[in-house]
Design an enzyme around this catalytic site. Sequence first.
Site, PDB file in Angstrom:
ATOM      1  N   ASP A 338       0.842  -1.191   0.000  1.00  0.00           N
ATOM      2  CA  ASP A 338       0.000   0.000   0.000  1.00  0.00           C
ATOM      3  C   ASP A 338       0.878   1.242   0.000  1.00  0.00           C
ATOM      4  OD1 ASP A 338      -2.614  -0.905  -0.129  1.00  0.00           O
ATOM      5  OD2 ASP A 338      -2.660  -1.374   2.002  1.00  0.00           O
ATOM      6  N   PHE A 405     -13.845  20.287   7.577  1.00  0.00           N
ATOM      7  CA  PHE A 405     -13.867  19.463   6.362  1.00  0.00           C
ATOM      8  C   PHE A 405     -14.904  18.355   6.524  1.00  0.00           C
ATOM      9  CE2 PHE A 405     -12.658  15.670   4.033  1.00  0.00           C
ATOM     10  CZ  PHE A 405     -12.400  16.159   2.757  1.00  0.00           C
ATOM     11  N   THR A 406     -15.666  18.096   5.466  1.00  0.00           N
ATOM     12  CA  THR A 406     -16.586  16.950   5.452  1.00  0.00           C
ATOM     13  C   THR A 406     -16.417  16.216   4.131  1.00  0.00           C
ATOM     14  OG1 THR A 406     -18.426  18.142   4.424  1.00  0.00           O
ATOM     15  CG2 THR A 406     -18.258  18.227   6.841  1.00  0.00           C
ATOM     16  N   ALA A 407     -16.788  14.948   4.132  1.00  0.00           N
ATOM     17  CA  ALA A 407     -16.672  14.154   2.916  1.00  0.00           C
ATOM     18  C   ALA A 407     -17.613  14.674   1.828  1.00  0.00           C
ATOM     19  CB  ALA A 407     -16.991  12.688   3.218  1.00  0.00           C
ATOM     20  N   ASP A 555      -5.501  -4.337   6.668  1.00  0.00           N
ATOM     21  CA  ASP A 555      -6.037  -4.197   8.019  1.00  0.00           C
ATOM     22  C   ASP A 555      -7.555  -4.107   8.066  1.00  0.00           C
ATOM     23  OD1 ASP A 555      -6.423  -1.731   6.927  1.00  0.00           O
ATOM     24  OD2 ASP A 555      -5.310  -0.607   8.441  1.00  0.00           O
TER      25      ASP A 555
END
EC number: 7.2.2.6
Length: 719
Positions: A338, A405-407, A555
Site C-alpha cells: 500500500d 472538512f466533510t466528505a 487491516d
Amino acid sequence: MSVLTQTPVPEQKSDEAHSTTKKSAFTAAQLIAALPGALRKLDPRQMWRNPVMFIVEIGAAYTTILAIAEPFLGGAAESGGSTVPASFTWGIAVWLWLTVVFANLAESVAEGRGKAQAESLRKTRTSTTANRLTGYDESGDPSAQSAVTAPVSSADLTLGDVVVVVAGDLIPGDGDIVWGIASVDESAITGESAPVIRESGGDRSAVTGGTRVLSDRIVIRITSKPGETFVDRMIRLVEGASRQKTPNEIALNILLASLSIVFVMVALTLNPIAGYSNASVSVPVLIALLVCLIPTTIGALLSAIGIAGMDRLVQHNVLAMSGRAVEAAGDVTTLLLDKTGTITYGNRQAAEFTAMKGVDDTELVHAAAVSSLSDPTPEGKSIVDLALTRGFRNDEITAGEIVPFTAQTRMSGLDLPDGSQIRKGAGSAVIAWVEQGRRLASSEHEELEGYIEKVSNAGGTPLVVATKSADGVGQILGVVYLKDIVKDGLRERFAELRTMGIRTVMITGDNPLTAKAIAAEAGVDDFLAEATPEDKLALIRKEQDGGNLVAMTGDGTNDAPALAQADVGVAMNTGTSAAKEAGNMVDLDSDPTKLIDIVRIGKQLLITRGALTTFSIANDVAKYFAIIPAMFAGVFPGLGLLNIMGLHSPASAILSAIIFNAIIIVVLIPLALRGVKYRALSASKVLSRNILVFGLGGIIAPFVGIKIIDLVITLIPGF
C-alpha cells in the site's frame, strides 16, 4: 478504472544494511534448560518422526546391547580382519547416544525460546469478570436502552456475546467494538507502552483479550470461542505445540529418509559380500559406518531451523500462523505494498504555494494559513508551518467561524465576521463553490487546471484556495502543493528485492498520474492506481496464475479476501477481526513496511536450510575417507593409499569419525538458530556461495576435525 502500468526504474546498488540485533543463539543457561527436554525426546514414540535420528537411536540401542553382551560372548569387535580394543564398542555406543541427544538438544533449545515467550503470554491470560449485555440492539449507547448487564467470568463468554468495558478494566476476550471509542493499553501483547485508540465502525475496531482499557467506555462483541483467543493461539504457536512441518521440510525429510534406507541396505549387504574375502566386519563397525553415511547433520538440525525461523519472526513482533507461511515468504516473487503508510509516511506535507496570475503571493499564503489554523490534521499544520517560512505571522490570526472538512463538501475554511469567506479543498469542489457567485473565465479555468495537473504529475495532492466576498463574488487565489513524503531508504530496499528477483507493486487509490510519480520516486516496479478491493484480489490472482507467489498487507474487512488469497497475507494487529482471520501472519506492531523484513526472514530460513544441507552432504563425503580405508586396510593393503589423513589405526579412525559426527551437530546449533547471514543475492549466486562456503567447508572440516580427534585417541592406552 484501475491502471496497472510499468514504471522504469534506474539501476541501484544495494547496501548491506537493515541488520537487526540478534540474541545469543546458544548459551550455557539455554543448554542446561534444554537438556531435560532433549532427554525426554529419546522416547521412540517421538523419535520416529525424525527417520534419520531414529535409525541412529536404534543403532545406539543395539550397540549398547552388544557392548553389554561382549564379555559373556567372549568376542571382540573386528574391522576388516583387525581386532579392535574391548572398549571400542562401548565408545561407539556412548557417542551414538550423544549424537541423538545433541540432535534433540538442537530442537529443545529452539523450542525453549518459544516456551519462555509463551510463559510471559500466559501471564496476560487471566480470568476476569465481564459485564455481559443482553437485549442490546447496537443502535447506540447501551445506557439509553433496555439492555441488562450481568457479571460473568470471562471463561464463560462465547462467540457472539456482547460485553461493556469501562476505563481500568481488562478486555475479557477478543472482539470488535460495536459502540464507543477508547484508549487501550496493548503492551501485554505488543510490548509497546504507548496506548492506542480503538473505535467502532472502522478498521481499528478489533481488540484483544488481556489488554486494558485506559479511558472511556466501549461495547464489544466477542469474536472468539473459549480457548481460541488470539493469545491462546500465540501461546500454542510460539511454544511449538501446533507447529506443522512445511511442504519443503516434509520433502527434505522424505529425501533424507530415502537416502538413509539406501545406506541401511548397503550396510546390511556389505558384511556378507566382504566375507568372501575374509574381510568380515563386526556389527558395531557396520553401525558406525551407517551413521557416518546417512545425513545425520541436517537430519539433526532440520527441525531446529524451522522453529528458529518462526522465532525470528516473533522477535520482530510478527506471529506466523504456520511454518508454511514463513517458508512461503522466502519464495515470494511479487510484493504488493500500500502506498499510504508503507511507501509514504501517510501525512502529506505542504511543499509549495502557487498563486494565480494577478494574485499576490502574500495574499495566497495568508488565506491558506488562516483557513488552516484550526485544522487539526497533519496537512493543515504543515500549511501553517510553510506559511510561517513565507512571511506569515501568528499575530495575523483572524477571528471567525470555523468550517470543518466533510466528505460531502471536500472543503474546509473560515467564515469571517465581515461576511467574507475562505475555503481550501479539492479542485472541483472549490471551483463549484466559487461558481455559485460567478462563472470562471475559460482562461482562468485552464490556468487552474494546469497547476492542478502539474502537482498531480509530481505525485502530490493539489489543494485549491479561494475567497468569496460578502456580496458572494468568489476568486481563485492559487494552489497549495501537498507532497506525499516517500520514506527514506525504500529505493535501496526495493533495489535489493529486485536483485533477489522480487517484483514490487504499489497499491493506491490515487489517480494514475499521481501514482506514477510516487512509484517512480520510491523505485517500485509497477503500480495499481485507483485500486478497489476487487482490483487487489484480481491482481493477486493474475500474479498467481503467472506462477508467482504473492505477499501483501492489510487491516480492513475489505482487505480480507485479498489477504486470504495471497500466499503470504500479513494482517495488522490494529485491523479488524476479519482481516486477522484471513491472513496467515499478524504484525503486532501494525507496521506495513515490516512485510519487507518478513520476506528477508523467509529467505534467510531457506538459505540456512540449503547451506546446512550442503554442508551435511559434503561432510559425509569426507567421512568416507576415514571409515572405508580403516574397515578393510588389514585385508586390502592397497586401501592404505586412501588413508590420506594418516589415521593411527582402524579403531581410532572409526571412533574419531563417530565422535566428529556428534560434535559437529553441537557446533552448528548456533548457526541453525541464528541463521546464515542474509545477503541480497539472486538464487544462482546464493547457490554458488553455498557450494563454495558450505560445500568446501563441509569437506575440509571433517579432515581437520577427525585428524585432531584421532591424535587425542591415540593417547588412550589400547588404541
